[in-house]
Structure formats: C-alpha cells, structure tokens
Write an enzyme that holds these catalytic residues in place. Structure first.
Site, PDB file in Angstrom:
ATOM      1  N   GLY A 142       2.463   3.421  10.585  1.00 54.43           N
ATOM      2  CA  GLY A 142       1.369   3.777  11.485  1.00 54.43           C
ATOM      3  C   GLY A 142       1.572   3.197  12.879  1.00 54.43           C
ATOM      4  O   GLY A 142       2.613   2.608  13.189  1.00 54.43           O
ATOM      5  N   PHE A 143       0.547   3.381  13.688  1.00 57.75           N
ATOM      6  CA  PHE A 143       0.582   2.904  15.085  1.00 57.75           C
ATOM      7  C   PHE A 143       0.834   1.388  15.132  1.00 57.75           C
ATOM      8  O   PHE A 143       1.892   0.939  15.594  1.00 57.75           O
ATOM      9  CB  PHE A 143      -0.753   3.311  15.739  1.00 57.75           C
ATOM     10  CG  PHE A 143      -1.150   2.545  16.959  1.00 57.75           C
ATOM     11  CD1 PHE A 143      -0.264   2.378  18.023  1.00 57.75           C
ATOM     12  CD2 PHE A 143      -2.430   2.003  17.072  1.00 57.75           C
ATOM     13  CE1 PHE A 143      -0.646   1.671  19.160  1.00 57.75           C
ATOM     14  CE2 PHE A 143      -2.815   1.299  18.205  1.00 57.75           C
ATOM     15  CZ  PHE A 143      -1.924   1.128  19.245  1.00 57.75           C
TER      16      PHE A 143
ATOM     17  N   GLY B  79       0.450   8.048   9.243  1.00 55.70           N
ATOM     18  CA  GLY B  79       1.616   7.490   9.925  1.00 55.70           C
ATOM     19  C   GLY B  79       2.751   8.503   9.981  1.00 55.70           C
ATOM     20  O   GLY B  79       2.723   9.537   9.325  1.00 55.70           O
TER      21      GLY B  79
ATOM     22  N   LEU C 191       2.065  -0.360  -8.024  1.00 54.68           N
ATOM     23  CA  LEU C 191       3.088  -0.760  -7.050  1.00 54.68           C
ATOM     24  C   LEU C 191       4.283  -1.370  -7.774  1.00 54.68           C
ATOM     25  O   LEU C 191       4.112  -2.240  -8.620  1.00 54.68           O
ATOM     26  CB  LEU C 191       2.516  -1.788  -6.072  1.00 54.68           C
ATOM     27  CG  LEU C 191       1.339  -1.314  -5.219  1.00 54.68           C
ATOM     28  CD1 LEU C 191       0.760  -2.480  -4.416  1.00 54.68           C
ATOM     29  CD2 LEU C 191       1.763  -0.197  -4.278  1.00 54.68           C
TER      30      LEU C 191
ATOM     31  N   SER D 278      -4.537   1.929   5.971  1.00 54.09           N
ATOM     32  CA  SER D 278      -5.814   2.648   5.918  1.00 54.09           C
ATOM     33  C   SER D 278      -5.862   3.596   7.106  1.00 54.09           C
ATOM     34  O   SER D 278      -5.481   3.214   8.218  1.00 54.09           O
ATOM     35  CB  SER D 278      -6.988   1.671   6.028  1.00 54.09           C
ATOM     36  OG  SER D 278      -8.189   2.378   6.228  1.00 54.09           O
TER      37      SER D 278
ATOM     38  N   TYR E  13     -15.393   3.609   5.656  1.00 54.29           N
ATOM     39  CA  TYR E  13     -14.480   2.737   6.397  1.00 54.29           C
ATOM     40  C   TYR E  13     -15.029   1.308   6.462  1.00 54.29           C
ATOM     41  O   TYR E  13     -14.422   0.387   5.928  1.00 54.29           O
ATOM     42  CB  TYR E  13     -14.244   3.290   7.805  1.00 54.29           C
ATOM     43  CG  TYR E  13     -13.214   2.524   8.599  1.00 54.29           C
ATOM     44  CD1 TYR E  13     -11.861   2.624   8.290  1.00 54.29           C
ATOM     45  CD2 TYR E  13     -13.571   1.699   9.656  1.00 54.29           C
ATOM     46  CE1 TYR E  13     -10.896   1.926   9.010  1.00 54.29           C
ATOM     47  CE2 TYR E  13     -12.624   0.998  10.386  1.00 54.29           C
ATOM     48  CZ  TYR E  13     -11.286   1.114  10.053  1.00 54.29           C
ATOM     49  OH  TYR E  13     -10.337   0.412  10.774  1.00 54.29           O
TER      50      TYR E  13
ATOM     51  N   TYR F 254     -10.159 -13.455  -4.758  1.00 54.29           N
ATOM     52  CA  TYR F 254      -8.823 -13.855  -5.243  1.00 54.29           C
ATOM     53  C   TYR F 254      -8.474 -15.269  -4.769  1.00 54.29           C
ATOM     54  O   TYR F 254      -7.821 -16.022  -5.484  1.00 54.29           O
ATOM     55  CB  TYR F 254      -7.754 -12.854  -4.781  1.00 54.29           C
ATOM     56  CG  TYR F 254      -7.602 -11.685  -5.736  1.00 54.29           C
ATOM     57  CD1 TYR F 254      -6.849 -11.810  -6.904  1.00 54.29           C
ATOM     58  CD2 TYR F 254      -8.236 -10.477  -5.491  1.00 54.29           C
ATOM     59  CE1 TYR F 254      -6.721 -10.756  -7.789  1.00 54.29           C
ATOM     60  CE2 TYR F 254      -8.106  -9.411  -6.366  1.00 54.29           C
ATOM     61  CZ  TYR F 254      -7.349  -9.557  -7.526  1.00 54.29           C
ATOM     62  OH  TYR F 254      -7.232  -8.509  -8.403  1.00 54.29           O
TER      63      TYR F 254
ATOM     64  N   GLN G  40     -10.634 -17.593  -7.087  1.00 54.42           N
ATOM     65  CA  GLN G  40     -10.279 -17.615  -8.517  1.00 54.42           C
ATOM     66  C   GLN G  40      -8.799 -17.900  -8.776  1.00 54.42           C
ATOM     67  O   GLN G  40      -8.460 -18.556  -9.748  1.00 54.42           O
ATOM     68  CB  GLN G  40     -10.666 -16.270  -9.152  1.00 54.42           C
ATOM     69  CG  GLN G  40     -10.743 -16.334 -10.667  1.00 54.42           C
ATOM     70  CD  GLN G  40     -11.386 -15.083 -11.250  1.00 54.42           C
ATOM     71  OE1 GLN G  40     -12.132 -14.377 -10.573  1.00 54.42           O
ATOM     72  NE2 GLN G  40     -11.105 -14.809 -12.518  1.00 54.42           N
TER      73      GLN G  40
ATOM     74  N   ARG H 141      -8.097   8.890  19.201  1.00 50.85           N
ATOM     75  CA  ARG H 141      -9.182   7.956  19.515  1.00 50.85           C
ATOM     76  C   ARG H 141      -9.485   8.119  21.001  1.00 50.85           C
ATOM     77  O   ARG H 141      -8.794   8.844  21.695  1.00 50.85           O
ATOM     78  CB  ARG H 141      -8.759   6.544  19.127  1.00 50.85           C
ATOM     79  CG  ARG H 141      -8.368   6.530  17.642  1.00 50.85           C
ATOM     80  CD  ARG H 141      -7.761   5.251  17.134  1.00 50.85           C
ATOM     81  NE  ARG H 141      -6.939   5.528  15.966  1.00 50.85           N
ATOM     82  CZ  ARG H 141      -6.199   4.622  15.343  1.00 50.85           C
ATOM     83  NH1 ARG H 141      -6.192   3.379  15.747  1.00 50.85           N
ATOM     84  NH2 ARG H 141      -5.465   4.967  14.298  1.00 50.85           N
TER      85      ARG H 141
HETATM   86  N1  LIG Z   1      -5.960   0.435  15.817  1.00 43.25           N
HETATM   87  C1  LIG Z   1      -7.088  -0.241  15.877  1.00 43.25           C
HETATM   88  O1  LIG Z   1      -7.693  -0.370  16.949  1.00 43.25           O
HETATM   89  C2  LIG Z   1      -7.662  -0.897  14.655  1.00 43.25           C
HETATM   90  C3  LIG Z   1      -8.894  -1.559  14.768  1.00 43.25           C
HETATM   91  C4  LIG Z   1      -9.418  -2.172  13.629  1.00 43.25           C
HETATM   92  C5  LIG Z   1      -8.722  -2.156  12.432  1.00 43.25           C
HETATM   93  N2  LIG Z   1      -7.528  -1.504  12.370  1.00 43.25           N
HETATM   94  C6  LIG Z   1      -6.829  -1.480  11.067  1.00 43.25           C
HETATM   95  O2  LIG Z   1      -5.447  -1.718  11.265  1.00 43.25           O
HETATM   96  C7  LIG Z   1      -4.677  -0.939  10.348  1.00 43.25           C
HETATM   97  C8  LIG Z   1      -3.676  -0.080  11.104  1.00 43.25           C
HETATM   98  O3  LIG Z   1      -4.380   0.792  11.991  1.00 43.25           O
HETATM   99  P1  LIG Z   1      -3.617   1.864  12.882  1.00 43.25           P
HETATM  100  O4  LIG Z   1      -4.427   2.029  14.103  1.00 43.25           O
HETATM  101  O5  LIG Z   1      -2.191   1.501  13.012  1.00 43.25           O
HETATM  102  O6  LIG Z   1      -3.793   3.176  11.998  1.00 43.25           O
HETATM  103  P2  LIG Z   1      -2.704   4.252  11.534  1.00 43.25           P
HETATM  104  O7  LIG Z   1      -3.472   5.368  10.934  1.00 43.25           O
HETATM  105  O8  LIG Z   1      -1.780   4.569  12.658  1.00 43.25           O
HETATM  106  O9  LIG Z   1      -1.874   3.466  10.428  1.00 43.25           O
HETATM  107  C9  LIG Z   1      -2.279   3.365   9.088  1.00 43.25           C
HETATM  108  C10 LIG Z   1      -1.053   3.567   8.207  1.00 43.25           C
HETATM  109  O10 LIG Z   1      -1.439   3.397   6.839  1.00 43.25           O
HETATM  110  C11 LIG Z   1      -0.878   4.465   6.050  1.00 43.25           C
HETATM  111  N3  LIG Z   1      -1.757   4.624   4.891  1.00 43.25           N
HETATM  112  C12 LIG Z   1      -3.049   5.040   4.872  1.00 43.25           C
HETATM  113  N4  LIG Z   1      -3.528   5.019   3.618  1.00 43.25           N
HETATM  114  C13 LIG Z   1      -2.510   4.579   2.819  1.00 43.25           C
HETATM  115  C14 LIG Z   1      -2.380   4.343   1.423  1.00 43.25           C
HETATM  116  N5  LIG Z   1      -3.397   4.562   0.578  1.00 43.25           N
HETATM  117  N6  LIG Z   1      -1.196   3.900   0.946  1.00 43.25           N
HETATM  118  C15 LIG Z   1      -0.140   3.682   1.783  1.00 43.25           C
HETATM  119  N7  LIG Z   1      -0.214   3.896   3.129  1.00 43.25           N
HETATM  120  C16 LIG Z   1      -1.383   4.329   3.630  1.00 43.25           C
HETATM  121  C17 LIG Z   1      -0.851   5.648   7.009  1.00 43.25           C
HETATM  122  O11 LIG Z   1       0.057   6.653   6.633  1.00 43.25           O
HETATM  123  C18 LIG Z   1      -0.468   4.964   8.321  1.00 43.25           C
HETATM  124  O12 LIG Z   1       0.939   4.888   8.469  1.00 43.25           O
HETATM  125  C19 LIG Z   1      -5.684  -0.115   9.534  1.00 43.25           C
HETATM  126  O13 LIG Z   1      -5.959  -0.798   8.344  1.00 43.25           O
HETATM  127  C20 LIG Z   1      -6.913  -0.111  10.423  1.00 43.25           C
HETATM  128  O14 LIG Z   1      -8.097   0.029   9.677  1.00 43.25           O
HETATM  129  C21 LIG Z   1      -6.987  -0.869  13.443  1.00 43.25           C
END
Ligand SMILES: NC(=O)c1ccc[n+]([C@@H]2O[C@H](COP(=O)([O-])OP(=O)(O)OC[C@H]3O[C@@H](n4cnc5c(N)ncnc54)[C@H](O)[C@@H]3O)[C@@H](O)[C@H]2O)c1
Length: 306
Positions: free
Chosen positions: A10-11, A36, A59, A73, A143, A157, A160, A186
C-alpha cells in the site's frame, strides 16, 4: 531484523518497506492487493519477499520473525462504505492472526491505528489519553470501531500473553503513491486532480473542518523512530500538530498547481469530524519533528502527478 509487513504494497506500507530495506532489515510482505499495488514495490522488488495473502485467513510464515507491522486495511472513505465487512475483519480477525503469529515467533507487533478513534474531539490538539464516543453502527464504524477493537485485542494479548507491542495512531498522511480515483482517492488526491484538470475543487460542508496533514517522509521517519526507540505497551500519535482547514487546503492546491479552478461546495458526509490536530508531544519527546510543511509537500506531490 526480519520484519513481516502486512499491507506492505500500500501507500504507507511500500514507503516503510523501502525505509526498512535501506536500514538493512529483511522484509517479508504479505498483502492481498485489495487496495495496494505491486508496482509500489518496483524499486525494492529484488530485495524483499512478497507473499500474496490475506491476514484474515490462516497465515503460514516460515522462518524467524523479529517484528510484525500491521498496516493491512483499506483506508479510504469510499472503501469503508463499499467494503465494510472486509475492513471490519482485517482489523479484528487479521489483527488477531498477527498477534498469535507474533506470540509464536516471539516477535513484537506494531499496529497502524488511526486518529479516527478521536471521532469529533473536544480537545485539539488531541492527546493519546483522549477517549471519544464512537457511533458503532454508523457508516464509519467498520473502520473506526474495528481499529479500536484491534487496539483492544493487542492490549488483551499483552495482558494475557505478554505480547510486546506499540500502537501508532496515524493522522492524515499524504504523498506520492497515495492511490487515487473514485474508490481510493483522499482529499489531497481529489483536489490535485481537479486542479490539474482545471475543474472546480469540491469542498464538502463549509470547508472550515481541519485535518492534520502529514507528509509521508515525516510519517515514515516517525514509524522508524518508534521501531527503534518506542516503548513497548505504549500508544503514540503520529501526525502534524498544524491544523489545516479543507478550504485552505483547496486554496493551497490551486496556488501550487497554478490552476484557474474555482471552489464548489457540496454536502458534508455524515460524521465528518470538525477538527483534527495531533498532540504529538509524546513522539516528539523521542526526537520526532515533522520537517515538510504543507506547501512543500504539495509541490512534491505535484512532481509525482506530473
Ligand atoms: N494514510 C493515512 O493517512 C492513514 C491514517 C490512519 C491510519 N492509517 C492506516 O495505515 C495503514 C496503511 O494505510 P495506507 O494509507 O497505506 O492504505 P493503503 O490502502 O494504501 O494500504 C493498505 C494495504 O493493505 C492491504 N490489505 C488490505 N486488507 C488486507 C488484508 N485483509 N490482508 C492483506 N492485505 C490487506 C492493501 O492491499 C494495501 O496494500 C492502514 O491500516 C490504515 O488504516 C493510514
């Protein structure tokens, strides 16, 4: 270290993977490529192990693992509404699977949580100790409630089974590789594309609502610092304490792009928070200071779009 990075395509995950590789760590990525892209990993594809897989399923990770980082996520608003089940399960069942794996591998677990847990805070800048009232049946709930439960599970976790962990509450990160378009986009992505196409920038509500925009290099520097110096069992905010209103953001994007776009207003989505500002004093005490002001970050984003 050998690091298992869930959501590494992902990002944020792909930028973190690059930082870990540059640090000399071995990186194993598990990602289901739902939001991603494999191309995000082009620069380091020779140097990492990639497993296509879903953290909500069983896993099977071979070999020793020292650290697990859970970033898996979907994270964009339209995705919350379109894939609520996947998101709710990724942060609950997925976090459970990774916590179990961490226990069995004697690894530490770092969890990417969110400032969404602060809902519509009465205290801004908001410290980690702030407890908000979330609406567990709203469209945002899959979310924010699942992220909250992910935190609860990690704490369970820890209590415990002695899981070593750090929870990071991320505020709006932005930068290159932030996926765009109707589903994933976004606010900064939307404004940039509208400005470059000389279309009106759509601001929801009055535009006075604020966000804590943090450039990706600052976010990643903060995560790397917490990996090195963060205290187990602690929760850290990671975001700029500078609040930028959405209307000011629209004006800054117009200025950065030199666009002639006008600003249009649309209805505010339900539950949209009025203010977001990070109290980042806890991570700052470890030595973190954001270095990229929003104007500079937007100029860097512009290069990426071009
Ligand atoms: N970017 C932000 O500003 C921000 C803010 C708060 C929290 N977050 C959290 O940071 C994390 C990364 O965010 P991001 O902006 O890079 O989002 P993103 O969508 O670019 O990256 C998320 C990655 O998780 C993978 N993914 C999703 N569900 C999955 C699953 N069940 N199993 C395996 N892979 C899975 C997606 O394919 C993707 O590559 C996320 O958990 C997000 O909630 C991001």
């Amino acid at each position: 270290m050998r690091v298992l990075l869930a959501g590494g395509a992902g990002f944020l995950g792909s930028h973190l993977a690059e930082a870990l590789v540059a640090n000399g760590d071995k990186v194993v990525i598990i990602d289901n490529l739902s939001s991603g892209l494999l191309s995000n990993l082009n620069a380091i594809e020779e140097k990492i192990e990639f497993m296509k897989g879903d953290i909500t399923k069983e896993l099977n990770v071979k070999g020793s693992i020292d650290l697990i980082v859970n970033m898996a996520s979907r994270a964009a608003r339209k995705e919350w509404e379109t894939y609520p089940v996947e998101i709710a399960l990724a942060n609950s069942v997925g976090t459970d699977n990774l916590a179990r794996l961490a226990i069995s591998k004697k690894a530490r677990l770092i969890y990417a949580s969110t400032s969404e847990l602060y809902a519509n805070p009465e205290v801004v800048p908001t410290p980690e100790t702030y407890i908000a009232r979330l609406d567990h049946i709203s469209s945002r709930a899959p979310y924010d409630e699942s992220k909250k439960f992910g935190e609860t599970l990690i704490k369970a976790y820890e209590a415990q089974y002695g899981l070593r962990n750090i929870i990071i509450r991320l505020f709006n990160a932005y930068g290159p590789r932030m996926r765009g378009g109707d589903m994933y986009g976004r606010v900064i992505d939307r404004f940039m594309k509208q400005a470059l196409a000389e279309e009106p920038l759509t601001v929801y509500g009055t535009g006075k609502q604020t966000r804590s925009f943090t450039y990706v290099s600052d976010t990643i520097a903060g995560i790397m610092l917490l990996i090195k110096s963060g205290k187990n069992g602690e929760i850290y905010n990671l975001g700029s304490s500078v609040e930028t209103s959405v209307i000011d953001l629209a004006k800054l994007v117009i200025e950065a792009t030199g666009s002639k776009s006008k600003i249009e207003y649309g209805p505010l989505p339900p539950g949209d928070p009025q203010r977001r500002g990070a109290d980042s004093s806890k991570i700052s005490a470890l030595g973190w200071t954001p270095k990229v002001p929003i104007k500079q970050g937007l100029r860097q984003m512009l290069k990426f779009y071009k």
